[in-house]
Scaffold this motif. Structure first.
Motif, PDB file in Angstrom:
ATOM      1  N   PHE A 628       0.827  -1.201   0.000  1.00  0.00           N
ATOM      2  CA  PHE A 628       0.000   0.000   0.000  1.00  0.00           C
ATOM      3  C   PHE A 628       0.867   1.259   0.000  1.00  0.00           C
ATOM      4  N   ALA A 629       1.929   1.271   0.815  1.00  0.00           N
ATOM      5  CA  ALA A 629       2.825   2.418   0.870  1.00  0.00           C
ATOM      6  C   ALA A 629       3.491   2.668  -0.480  1.00  0.00           C
ATOM      7  N   ASP A 630       3.887   1.588  -1.160  1.00  0.00           N
ATOM      8  CA  ASP A 630       4.497   1.744  -2.486  1.00  0.00           C
ATOM      9  C   ASP A 630       3.503   2.309  -3.498  1.00  0.00           C
ATOM     10  N   ALA A 631       2.226   1.913  -3.377  1.00  0.00           N
ATOM     11  CA  ALA A 631       1.233   2.259  -4.402  1.00  0.00           C
ATOM     12  C   ALA A 631       0.673   3.663  -4.256  1.00  0.00           C
ATOM     13  N   ILE A 632       0.559   4.175  -3.016  1.00  0.00           N
ATOM     14  CA  ILE A 632      -0.212   5.396  -2.778  1.00  0.00           C
ATOM     15  C   ILE A 632       0.455   6.627  -3.390  1.00  0.00           C
ATOM     16  N   LEU A 633      -0.327   7.385  -4.155  1.00  0.00           N
ATOM     17  CA  LEU A 633       0.122   8.676  -4.694  1.00  0.00           C
ATOM     18  C   LEU A 633      -0.430   9.822  -3.857  1.00  0.00           C
ATOM     19  N   CYS A 634      -1.760   9.796  -3.621  1.00  0.00           N
ATOM     20  CA  CYS A 634      -2.377  10.825  -2.776  1.00  0.00           C
ATOM     21  C   CYS A 634      -3.765  10.366  -2.364  1.00  0.00           C
ATOM     22  N   ILE A 635      -4.260  10.978  -1.294  1.00  0.00           N
ATOM     23  CA  ILE A 635      -5.638  10.773  -0.842  1.00  0.00           C
ATOM     24  C   ILE A 635      -6.267  12.153  -0.689  1.00  0.00           C
ATOM     25  N   LEU A 636      -7.394  12.357  -1.361  1.00  0.00           N
ATOM     26  CA  LEU A 636      -8.086  13.649  -1.325  1.00  0.00           C
ATOM     27  C   LEU A 636      -9.396  13.490  -0.574  1.00  0.00           C
ATOM     28  N   ALA A 637      -9.521  14.148   0.574  1.00  0.00           N
ATOM     29  CA  ALA A 637     -10.802  14.203   1.287  1.00  0.00           C
ATOM     30  C   ALA A 637     -11.567  15.432   0.798  1.00  0.00           C
ATOM     31  N   GLN A 638     -12.883  15.295   0.705  1.00  0.00           N
ATOM     32  CA  GLN A 638     -13.677  16.375   0.085  1.00  0.00           C
ATOM     33  C   GLN A 638     -15.011  16.538   0.784  1.00  0.00           C
ATOM     34  N   ARG A 639     -15.482  17.766   0.851  1.00  0.00           N
ATOM     35  CA  ARG A 639     -16.842  18.107   1.290  1.00  0.00           C
ATOM     36  C   ARG A 639     -17.387  19.186   0.361  1.00  0.00           C
ATOM     37  N   LEU A 640     -18.695  19.316   0.344  1.00  0.00           N
ATOM     38  CA  LEU A 640     -19.330  20.402  -0.398  1.00  0.00           C
ATOM     39  C   LEU A 640     -19.956  21.370   0.595  1.00  0.00           C
ATOM     40  N   VAL A 641     -19.604  22.646   0.485  1.00  0.00           N
ATOM     41  CA  VAL A 641     -20.097  23.672   1.393  1.00  0.00           C
ATOM     42  C   VAL A 641     -20.952  24.663   0.611  1.00  0.00           C
ATOM     43  N   HIS A 707     -11.258  20.842   0.413  1.00  0.00           N
ATOM     44  CA  HIS A 707     -10.344  19.737   0.114  1.00  0.00           C
ATOM     45  C   HIS A 707      -9.261  19.580   1.168  1.00  0.00           C
ATOM     46  N   GLU A 708      -8.886  18.333   1.397  1.00  0.00           N
ATOM     47  CA  GLU A 708      -7.783  17.972   2.290  1.00  0.00           C
ATOM     48  C   GLU A 708      -6.930  16.955   1.527  1.00  0.00           C
ATOM     49  N   LEU A 709      -5.761  17.362   1.079  1.00  0.00           N
ATOM     50  CA  LEU A 709      -4.945  16.530   0.191  1.00  0.00           C
ATOM     51  C   LEU A 709      -3.706  16.011   0.921  1.00  0.00           C
ATOM     52  N   LEU A 710      -3.692  14.681   1.124  1.00  0.00           N
ATOM     53  CA  LEU A 710      -2.542  14.015   1.730  1.00  0.00           C
ATOM     54  C   LEU A 710      -1.695  13.410   0.618  1.00  0.00           C
ATOM     55  N   ILE A 711      -0.448  13.848   0.507  1.00  0.00           N
ATOM     56  CA  ILE A 711       0.458  13.362  -0.537  1.00  0.00           C
ATOM     57  C   ILE A 711       1.261  12.171  -0.003  1.00  0.00           C
ATOM     58  N   GLY A 712       1.411  11.151  -0.836  1.00  0.00           N
ATOM     59  CA  GLY A 712       2.186   9.969  -0.450  1.00  0.00           C
ATOM     60  C   GLY A 712       3.676  10.249  -0.519  1.00  0.00           C
ATOM     61  N   SER A 713       4.156  11.104   0.378  1.00  0.00           N
ATOM     62  CA  SER A 713       5.581  11.448   0.416  1.00  0.00           C
ATOM     63  C   SER A 713       6.373  10.294   1.041  1.00  0.00           C
ATOM     64  N   ASP A 714       7.699  10.392   1.025  1.00  0.00           N
ATOM     65  CA  ASP A 714       8.536   9.347   1.615  1.00  0.00           C
ATOM     66  C   ASP A 714       8.252   9.206   3.105  1.00  0.00           C
ATOM     67  N   GLY A 715       8.064  10.340   3.793  1.00  0.00           N
ATOM     68  CA  GLY A 715       7.770  10.278   5.227  1.00  0.00           C
ATOM     69  C   GLY A 715       6.451   9.598   5.511  1.00  0.00           C
ATOM     70  N   ILE A 716       5.410   9.922   4.726  1.00  0.00           N
ATOM     71  CA  ILE A 716       4.101   9.285   4.899  1.00  0.00           C
ATOM     72  C   ILE A 716       4.206   7.795   4.610  1.00  0.00           C
ATOM     73  N   LYS A 717       4.934   7.419   3.557  1.00  0.00           N
ATOM     74  CA  LYS A 717       5.084   6.001   3.215  1.00  0.00           C
ATOM     75  C   LYS A 717       5.742   5.228   4.360  1.00  0.00           C
ATOM     76  N   ARG A 718       6.746   5.826   5.030  1.00  0.00           N
ATOM     77  CA  ARG A 718       7.404   5.141   6.145  1.00  0.00           C
ATOM     78  C   ARG A 718       6.433   4.931   7.311  1.00  0.00           C
ATOM     79  N   LEU A 719       5.585   5.941   7.571  1.00  0.00           N
ATOM     80  CA  LEU A 719       4.592   5.786   8.643  1.00  0.00           C
ATOM     81  C   LEU A 719       3.579   4.695   8.299  1.00  0.00           C
ATOM     82  N   ILE A 720       3.178   4.596   7.022  1.00  0.00           N
ATOM     83  CA  ILE A 720       2.244   3.552   6.602  1.00  0.00           C
ATOM     84  C   ILE A 720       2.871   2.178   6.804  1.00  0.00           C
TER      85      ILE A 720
END
Length: 765
Positions: A628-641, A707-720
């Motif tokens: 999963f850590a290798d595959a993830i590019l980004c996760i975008l959370a979204q709401r409509l206001v 929008h809340e955009l989490l990027i699959g950076s190297d640091g995030i991948k290590r935490l995953i």
């Protein structure tokens, strides 16, 4: 005393006598005036000359809106000024605290703060007119304990501060004005009541303007109200309120969202209502509410009362054109000659629910069919996303509600006799089992077969108390994808998201609750990368948005063709990009991650609350953390206001307390100011909802994305890979530049798109 001192004293005395004489002349003219509105126009030059100042403003208190209003500022740049009675403006501060204010330089922040920390000067008037305000002297106009207005002097011609003598004489002039204004109001109470007293008393209109309007209306053979609104630009709401007060009834403006009162319209003739300019609006405390253009017409009132025996109708004033609009909307045709009262009158009264169901089935081609079609077409025309059919036990009315811009509102009430017929008709259209009422069912309606319009609806039935069934129909929004630059992304989120979707392989998730625009965002992303050299497969349930160049598949779980099966087939069909409508199980998610690791770009959605929570949710589903850590590019959370109505949103300078509250919601104030460069200044402008006819007096129109955009950076991948707690992932993502949903919403507040109330409604963090 020497000769020089004597000469100075003589000059001072002469000046004092001259000053007193001129002040007395002005006082006499004020007391002699029949109406003060006109006399001030003539007196402005005399008063400014008396105080050797450049400009004068006389404010009146509008007690209804709690504002100071003036239509007599010297100069031609504006015809009306409105100032809140509050501490954040000089005139407002003076009236609010009921004390004199003398400012040497309104642009000197230190001087203003020495008077009060909250005091500020609104520079927008100067910016609009090109006039530069410097010295200001404001004295509240008070008679006994009655606060009536304020006298404001602007810019001494010498450039110096207004003197103590100016303060004394301005206070005396304010006392004279207070007595005159009080006498005018007292005399007005003993005079004959007219239709437009409200406009005159609140200084929305002058007597001269009203007299001119009367003459103009007579010459053109049109109503005075038309002249006031079209020629003098008096607000329709103000004219309506004035007439309603004259008739001593409430005012009813046209409201597009007012529910259709089906039970009251039953049996009424459209032509009769149009000819006599009245229409029922609904029930209030079990009594019918009636809009009429003349609540003093006793003959028409008697005719209306006779149509509602056993009730005491409550009358409202409404303009003729608005009454006709209400009638047209309440009885809008779905087919020629088929109005709502005619449709209801065609339906037979049934005593037993089983008989009601039978009659619904046997009348497919009759009024039940047309009534259901009308509900769908009206909801579609209003831009609704959902239609709720809600029957109630016993003889209670069936409610039909629609959801527009995320908010539900009552659209129509239907007599209880027809509830089973309507539900049965919808189930027939959706190809559901009409005999099964004990368990939920779901299906789809291709509306083109029934109503001509190319609309697709997703239908869900739910058994409810009393042996009844609720029906919820979602209108599937077919159409073109929205361009990526129109998706309301912040600069950082737009840049990072574009970088992610341009990658050759990996997985991208969009998460959020139902109805938060996830599918729309995915299709916008696909539209951005949709090029002839890319093969793109999509599996959706249902296919809502179609794009040329995409190979789109609708899954059918009932026959075993689910998302997982669709993905397995896609991998044998030479894809570059795969989009899966939802990853709701372990098998589908596992296939998606494996596909992203074998050189494919995968898009999908998740039902999670935030981007960091999506990581822990996927790991809890049993995903291998390293894959999963290798595959993830980004996760975008979204709401409509909901967004503020562009036509009527009101700009204002927020108080320090309001600004601090918004910053507390954002997080650390220092982090906000350091990250955005924003500070609390006198120039800070926010916007708030006001309400107009265009937005049905709500103040809001349309929605936009947060929008809340989490990027699959190297640091995030290590935490995953370490299966780190969600909070650790959130902290690192924020440190790397991620703004949370609420923070993105607050940034959009400062951009003038929405307000804190709406942001709080759709997100917590």
């Amino acid at each position: 005393m020497g000769p020089v001192e004597k000469q100075q004293d003589m000059q001072h005395l002469k000046s004092e006598v001259e000053y007193r004489t001129r002040l007395q002349e002005i006082t006499n003219k004020i007391y002699a005036a029949a109406r003060l509105d006109e006399i001030f126009i003539d007196l402005k030059d005399e008063i400014t000359s008396l105080f050797a100042c450049e400009r004068l403003t006389i404010y009146y208190v509008d007690g209804i809106k709690r504002e100071l209003v003036s239509r007599f500022k010297t100069g031609d740049e504006i015809s009306e000024i409105r100032v809140p009675i509050a501490v954040n403006s000089i005139a407002g501060y003076s009236v609010f605290n009921q004390k004199l204010v003398n400012v040497r330089n309104v642009y000197d922040d230190d001087e203003l703060r020495s008077i009060d920390n909250s005091l500020s000067f609104d520079k927008s008037w100067d910016q609009r007119s090109g006039f530069v305000t410097r010295q200001v002297l404001v004295v509240p106009i008070i008679y006994k304990s009655f606060l009536l207005g304020a006298l404001q002097l602007i810019n001494r011609k010498s450039g110096n501060r207004f003197t103590e003598r100016d303060e004394v004489y301005a206070s005396e002039l304010a006392q004279v004005l207070g007595i005159a204004l009080h006498n005018q109001k007292r005399l007005a109470g003993t005079q004959r009541v007219t239709k437009f007293d409200y406009l005159l008393e609140n200084h929305i209109l002058t007597q001269k303007e009203l007299n001119d309007a009367v003459i103009l209306a007579r010459n053109r053979n049109i109503t005075i109200e038309t002249i006031l609104m079209e020629e003098l630009k008096v607000g329709k709401k103000d004219v309506g309120e004035s007439l309603a007060r004259f008739y001593k009834v409430p005012y009813q403006a046209y409201n597009e969202n007012l529910p259709i009162p089906g039970e009251l319209l039953h049996g009424l003739k459209i032509g009769f209502m149009k000819a006599n300019f009245w229409v029922p609006l609904g029930m209030d405390d079990k009594q019918p509410c009636i809009a009429i253009d003349n609540p003093h017409d006793l003959q028409r009132l008697s005719e209306v009362r006779a149509l509602f025996p056993g009730h005491t109708p409550v009358f409202y004033f409404c303009f003729r054109e608005d009454i006709l609009r209400f009638i047209d909307r309440f009885t809008r045709n779905t087919q020629p000659g088929a109005s709502i009262d005619e449709l209801l009158s065609q339906l037979k009264d049934e005593d037993l629910e089983d008989e009601e169901a039978d009659s619904g089935l046997s009348e497919e081609s009759s009024a039940v069919v047309q009534l259901v079609n009308k509900v769908v077409l009206d909801a579609y025309a209003k831009g609704a996303s959902d239609i709720h059919i809600e029957p109630y036990p016993g003889k209670q009315q069936t409610h039909i509600r629609i959801r527009v811009d995320g908010a539900c509102s009552l659209y129509q009430t239907i007599p209880y006799n027809y509830r089973n017929a309507i539900v049965s008709r919808i189930k027939i259209m959706a190809d559901l089992d009409i005999a099964e009422r004990r368990k939920p069912q779901d299906g789809k309606i291709k509306f083109r077969k029934y109503g001509g319009r190319d609309i697709e609806l997703r239908v869900a039935t739910v058994p409810t108390q009393g042996g009844l069934e609720d029906v919820v129909m979602r209108i599937l929004a077919a159409g073109e994808p929205i361009p990526m630059d129109k998706m309301a992304f912040s600069d950082r989120n737009y840049e990072k998201f574009i970088q992610s979707i341009e990658q050759p392989y990996g997985i991208i998730f969009v998460c959020g609750p139902t109805g938060s625009g996830k599918t729309t965002t995915l299709h916008s992303a696909l539209g951005y990368i949709n090029k002839p050299e890319r093969k793109i497969w999509t599996a959706e349930d249902p296919v809502e948005i179609t794009q040329k160049g995409l190979r789109q598949v609708q899954v059918m779980p009932k026959i075993g063709f689910d998302f997982a099966a669709a993905m397995r087939s896609f991998l044998r069909a030479d894809p570059d990009v795969i989009m899966v409508g939802e990853m709701r199980d372990k098998e589908t998610t596992q296939i998606g991650i494996e596909a992203s690791l074998t050189g494919h770009l995968v898009f999908s959605t998740l039902h999670t609350n935030s981007a960091p929570e999506s990581v822990t949710r996927l790991l809890d589903m049993g995903m291998d953390p390293f894959n999963f850590a290798d595959a993830i590019l980004c996760i975008l959370a979204q709401r409509l206001v909901r967004t503020l109505c562009k036509r009527c949103k009101e700009a204002y300078h927020p108080a320090r307390e309001e600004y601090d509250e918004i910053i507390r919601e954002y997080g650390e104030g220092s982090a906000f100011e350091a990250g955005t460069g924003m500070r609390y200044t006198e120039d800070l402008i926010l916007h708030r909802a006001r309400g107009c006819e265009s937005c049905n007096e709500t103040g809001y129109s349309g929605r936009m994305g947060l929008h809340e955009l989490l990027i699959g950076s190297d640091g995030i991948k290590r935490l995953i890979q370490r299966k780190a707690p969600m909070e650790d992932i959130r902290k690192l993502a924020v440190a790397e530049g991620m703004t949370t949903l609420k923070q993105d919403g607050i940034l959009k507040i400062f951009s003038g798109y929405t307000d804190l109330l709406q942001v709080r409604k759709v997100c917590i963090k």
